[in-house]
Design an enzyme around this catalytic site. Sequence first.
Site, PDB file in Angstrom:
ATOM      1  N   ALA A  56       0.826  -1.224   0.000  1.00 33.60           N
ATOM      2  CA  ALA A  56       0.000   0.000   0.000  1.00 33.60           C
ATOM      3  C   ALA A  56       0.852   1.262   0.000  1.00 33.60           C
ATOM      4  CB  ALA A  56      -0.926  -0.013   1.209  1.00 33.60           C
ATOM      5  N   PHE A  57       2.054   1.147   0.586  1.00 31.41           N
ATOM      6  CA  PHE A  57       2.925   2.337   0.629  1.00 31.41           C
ATOM      7  C   PHE A  57       3.335   2.789  -0.761  1.00 31.41           C
ATOM      8  CE2 PHE A  57       5.364   5.192   3.188  1.00 31.41           C
ATOM      9  CZ  PHE A  57       6.483   5.519   2.429  1.00 31.41           C
ATOM     10  N   GLU A  58       3.375   1.869  -1.712  1.00 27.42           N
ATOM     11  CA  GLU A  58       3.771   2.183  -3.094  1.00 27.42           C
ATOM     12  C   GLU A  58       2.605   2.670  -3.964  1.00 27.42           C
ATOM     13  OE1 GLU A  58       5.049  -0.733  -1.536  1.00 27.42           O
ATOM     14  OE2 GLU A  58       6.782   0.546  -1.169  1.00 27.42           O
ATOM     15  N   VAL A  81      -4.269  -3.149   4.400  1.00 30.82           N
ATOM     16  CA  VAL A  81      -3.269  -2.942   5.459  1.00 30.82           C
ATOM     17  C   VAL A  81      -3.864  -3.530   6.733  1.00 30.82           C
ATOM     18  CG1 VAL A  81      -1.804  -1.272   6.637  1.00 30.82           C
ATOM     19  CG2 VAL A  81      -2.586  -0.801   4.301  1.00 30.82           C
ATOM     20  N   ILE A  82      -3.213  -4.580   7.254  1.00 31.37           N
ATOM     21  CA  ILE A  82      -3.766  -5.297   8.411  1.00 31.37           C
ATOM     22  C   ILE A  82      -2.792  -5.169   9.580  1.00 31.37           C
ATOM     23  CG2 ILE A  82      -4.560  -7.527   9.292  1.00 31.37           C
ATOM     24  CD1 ILE A  82      -5.060  -8.352   6.345  1.00 31.37           C
ATOM     25  N   ASP A  85       2.015  -6.516  14.987  1.00 31.77           N
ATOM     26  CA  ASP A  85       2.381  -6.352  16.406  1.00 31.77           C
ATOM     27  C   ASP A  85       3.118  -5.051  16.695  1.00 31.77           C
ATOM     28  OD1 ASP A  85       3.244  -9.859  16.298  1.00 31.77           O
ATOM     29  OD2 ASP A  85       1.311  -8.863  16.740  1.00 31.77           O
ATOM     30  N   THR A  86       3.388  -4.268  15.637  1.00 35.04           N
ATOM     31  CA  THR A  86       4.172  -3.038  15.850  1.00 35.04           C
ATOM     32  C   THR A  86       3.394  -1.843  15.288  1.00 35.04           C
ATOM     33  OG1 THR A  86       5.244  -3.074  13.679  1.00 35.04           O
ATOM     34  CG2 THR A  86       6.255  -4.438  15.430  1.00 35.04           C
ATOM     35  N   HIS A  88       3.902  -0.229  12.813  1.00 39.86           N
ATOM     36  CA  HIS A  88       4.069  -0.132  11.345  1.00 39.86           C
ATOM     37  C   HIS A  88       2.729   0.149  10.635  1.00 39.86           C
ATOM     38  CE1 HIS A  88       5.709  -1.810   7.384  1.00 39.86           C
ATOM     39  NE2 HIS A  88       6.412  -0.742   7.682  1.00 39.86           N
TER      40      HIS A  88
HETATM   41  N1  LIG Z   1       2.178  -4.565   6.361  1.00 40.90           N
HETATM   42  C1  LIG Z   1       1.593  -4.208   5.175  1.00 40.90           C
HETATM   43  C2  LIG Z   1       2.315  -3.624   4.138  1.00 40.90           C
HETATM   44  N2  LIG Z   1       3.652  -3.375   4.280  1.00 40.90           N
HETATM   45  C3  LIG Z   1       4.511  -3.114   3.140  1.00 40.90           C
HETATM   46  C4  LIG Z   1       4.479  -1.653   2.685  1.00 40.90           C
HETATM   47  O1  LIG Z   1       3.255  -1.330   2.050  1.00 40.90           O
HETATM   48  C5  LIG Z   1       5.608  -1.384   1.694  1.00 40.90           C
HETATM   49  O2  LIG Z   1       5.444  -2.230   0.575  1.00 40.90           O
HETATM   50  C6  LIG Z   1       6.984  -1.613   2.299  1.00 40.90           C
HETATM   51  O3  LIG Z   1       7.094  -0.879   3.514  1.00 40.90           O
HETATM   52  C7  LIG Z   1       8.109  -1.212   1.343  1.00 40.90           C
HETATM   53  O4  LIG Z   1       8.006   0.141   0.995  1.00 40.90           O
HETATM   54  N3  LIG Z   1       1.701  -3.280   2.983  1.00 40.90           N
HETATM   55  C8  LIG Z   1       0.367  -3.531   2.796  1.00 40.90           C
HETATM   56  O5  LIG Z   1      -0.182  -3.222   1.731  1.00 40.90           O
HETATM   57  N4  LIG Z   1      -0.354  -4.094   3.801  1.00 40.90           N
HETATM   58  C9  LIG Z   1       0.205  -4.452   4.991  1.00 40.90           C
HETATM   59  O6  LIG Z   1      -0.496  -4.993   5.897  1.00 40.90           O
HETATM   60  C1  LIG Z   2       0.675  -3.186   8.531  1.00 42.03           C
HETATM   61  C2  LIG Z   2       1.947  -3.902   8.660  1.00 42.03           C
HETATM   62  O1  LIG Z   2       2.987  -3.449   8.245  1.00 42.03           O
HETATM   63  C3  LIG Z   2       1.935  -5.122   9.479  1.00 42.03           C
HETATM   64  O2  LIG Z   2       1.327  -6.148   8.737  1.00 42.03           O
HETATM   65  C4  LIG Z   2       3.345  -5.555   9.828  1.00 42.03           C
HETATM   66  O3  LIG Z   2       3.237  -6.420  10.930  1.00 42.03           O
HETATM   67  P1  LIG Z   2       4.150  -6.115  12.244  1.00 42.03           P
HETATM   68  O4  LIG Z   2       3.643  -4.808  12.812  1.00 42.03           O
HETATM   69  O5  LIG Z   2       3.878  -7.293  13.181  1.00 42.03           O
HETATM   70  O6  LIG Z   2       5.577  -6.037  11.786  1.00 42.03           O
END
Ligand SMILES: Nc1c(NC[C@H](O)[C@H](O)[C@H](O)CO)[nH]c(=O)[nH]c1=O
Ligand SMILES: CC(=O)[C@@H](O)COP(=O)(O)O
Length: 179
Positions: A56-58, A81-82, A85-86, A88
Amino acid sequence: MKAIKGSSDASGLRFGIVVSRFNKFVTSRLLSSAMETLTKAGAGEDQIEVVRVPGAFEIPLVARTMARSGRFDAVLCLGAVIRGDTPHFEYISAEASRGIAQASLDSDVPVVFGVLTTETVAQAIERADPQKYNRGAEAAKTAIEMANVMKQLQAGDAAAGVKGQSRPVRRTRPRKKPI
Ligand SMILES: Nc1c(NC[C@H](O)[C@H](O)[C@H](O)CO)[nH]c(=O)[nH]c1=O
Ligand SMILES: CC(=O)[C@@H](O)COP(=O)(O)O
């Protein structure tokens, strides 16, 4: 009073779809529901261009590029985006929504936020389920309505002789001065 109401007819409209691969078991269902909704509303398959990104970040960068290309009447952004544990989750969700909104404002093209941000996998699955929340179809319907609204508004601008305000001037990157 003149009212502008976007129709639900997608015929003749061109759609871009940016879909992230992360949590593909969810985003693939969002994509199939969105595609089905667009085609059932009259959009030709050849009028829909799908671009896949890692996460999703991209999404915002590709959404903005597609929206500013002038090739699309609306761009749909689909992701999931789910929470883990952090913290993030907070950063990814916030930047995805902020960037997607900015892509729309930078281009005067509707860029639809179809990115799920859920606490659990079960919530995400429910929201992608065509028999339940069907967020993919919802994003497609929003894109169709907004594309029609913008077409009417921009046609009104043109009719009223309002030139140049409905499309941003393409900004080039500032040249770096040689050190
Ligand atoms: N944790 C999730 C992510 N993480 C990845 C980021 O979106 C991105 O691709 C990475 O940080 C590299 O720039 N992305 C999702 O779409 N959903 C998630 O739950
Ligand atoms: C939304 C996220 O980036 C998540 O899925 C990453 O999981 P974590 O917070 O346990 O590293």
